[in-house]
Design a protein around this motif. Structure first.
Motif: not given
Length: 346
Positions: A234-236, A221-232
């Protein structure tokens, strides 16, 4: 002296005065004046790329020779404003296209060594399609696989679609047969597909929709996009948020809340550092340009100053991705000043 002659003379003088460029400004592209320092940086960078290009048409950068590195060099040449058929970079552009096509797998359409490379290759071929005279493309060349740009592009699109069908995530990873995905590789392939579609190549809606669903699922919701797997994952990352913002803009889905979230994140983190600075700038420039032209203009002023300080005497740019990649990515970040590539249209 007749009144008609005097009037005509005054009119010519007036036209010259009106058309005379402002001091420090250079070529005018479609009503957009490009500054002299941008033009000079572009010319020096392109001269380096032409000099560094191999006889076969590719760039071997830090051992990473592949379709993607060649594609970025080709895109830089096409973005320069020079006619790709008759301008001073015509031979370099043709050599790059020939190399990409002749090394493409004739059956699968894959342009490796990874789907990262394949995505950038799709983008470059799509931007060349219709611009480069195919009657002149293979002139004097003895390459075995003399496919046209359109045929190679269709093969490449088919490869991406086939790869996606076996991927439960709806995106892509490094291998065409991968069953996982990441937003960075998926962004490269998606931009290639969108460019191919813009060029008139058939790309089914369900293919685009699956990728969009994947990016939506990876965006918080805050515009951070995950790298792989899911929303958790690799951070910003300013690069990943820029990629997602750009993909949604080019796909004409600014109505999605994920677009607004990534656009807001982009605006609020314009100076965020990245481990892959040149790569991040490449996407950040395009995403901001699509989001807010006035915000891009302000950010671009700082970009020009930064890149001017990072250009070497030989025209290359400093960075951590190899001289050719650093130079191509930096030139393409500057290329929004020209706005000539079809994919850069707003």
């Amino acid at each position: 002296m007749s009144r008609i002659f005097v009037a005509a003379t005054l009119l010519c003088i007036a036209i010259v005065v009106v058309l005379k460029p402002t001091a420090g400004m250079a070529q005018d592209f479609d009503g957009n004046v490009v500054s002299r320092e941008v033009r000079e940086m572009m010319d020096r960078g392109l001269s380096f790329l032409v000099e560094a290009q191999s006889d076969s048409g590719h760039w071997n950068d830090m051992g990473e020779a592949g379709a993607g590195t060649t594609a970025l060099g080709l895109l830089s040449l096409l973005a320069s404003g020079e006619n790709p058929n008759f301008g001073k970079y015509q031979m370099a552009a043709r050599k790059a296209i020939r190399h990409m096509i002749s090394t493409q797998d004739a059956e699968s359409g894959f342009m490796g060594p990874s789907m990262y490379h394949h995505g950038f290759a799709l983008l470059a071929l799509a931007e060349a399609y219709g611009q480069v005279d195919e009657d002149r493309l293979w002139n004097g060349s003895e390459a075995v696989n003399r496919r046209g740009i359109g045929t190679a592009l269709e093969l490449g699109v088919r490869c991406a679609i086939t790869s996606q069908k076996s991927n439960p995530r709806g995106g892509w990873r490094y291998s065409p047969g991968a069953i996982d995905a990441d937003t960075s590789v998926s962004g490269a392939v998606m931009m290639g597909l969108l460019a191919a579609r813009n060029a008139g190549i058939e790309v089914p809606d369900e293919v685009i929709d699956r990728v969009l669903d994947y990016f939506v699922s990876m965006t918080s919701d805050d515009g951070v996009v995950a790298y792989a797997g899911g929303l958790d994952g690799f951070g910003e990352s300013i690069a990943r948020s820029s990629i997602t913002c750009l993909v949604l803009a080019i796909a004409r889905r600014k109505d999605l809340p994920q677009y607004k979230a990534t656009e807001t994140y982009l605006r609020n983190h314009l100076n965020q550092r990245s481990a892959w600075t040149e790569y991040a700038r490449y996407y950040q420039a395009q995403a901001l340009f699509q989001a807010d032209i006035e915000a891009w203009k302000k950010w671009n002023e700082g970009l020009v100053r930064t890149l001017k300080s990072r250009q070497n005497a030989d025209g290359s740019f400093r960075g951590n991705m190899g001289a050719a990649n650093n130079t191509s990515l930096s030139l393409l970040a500057l290329a929004l000043n020209y706005r000539l590539l079809p994919i850069y249209e707003r």
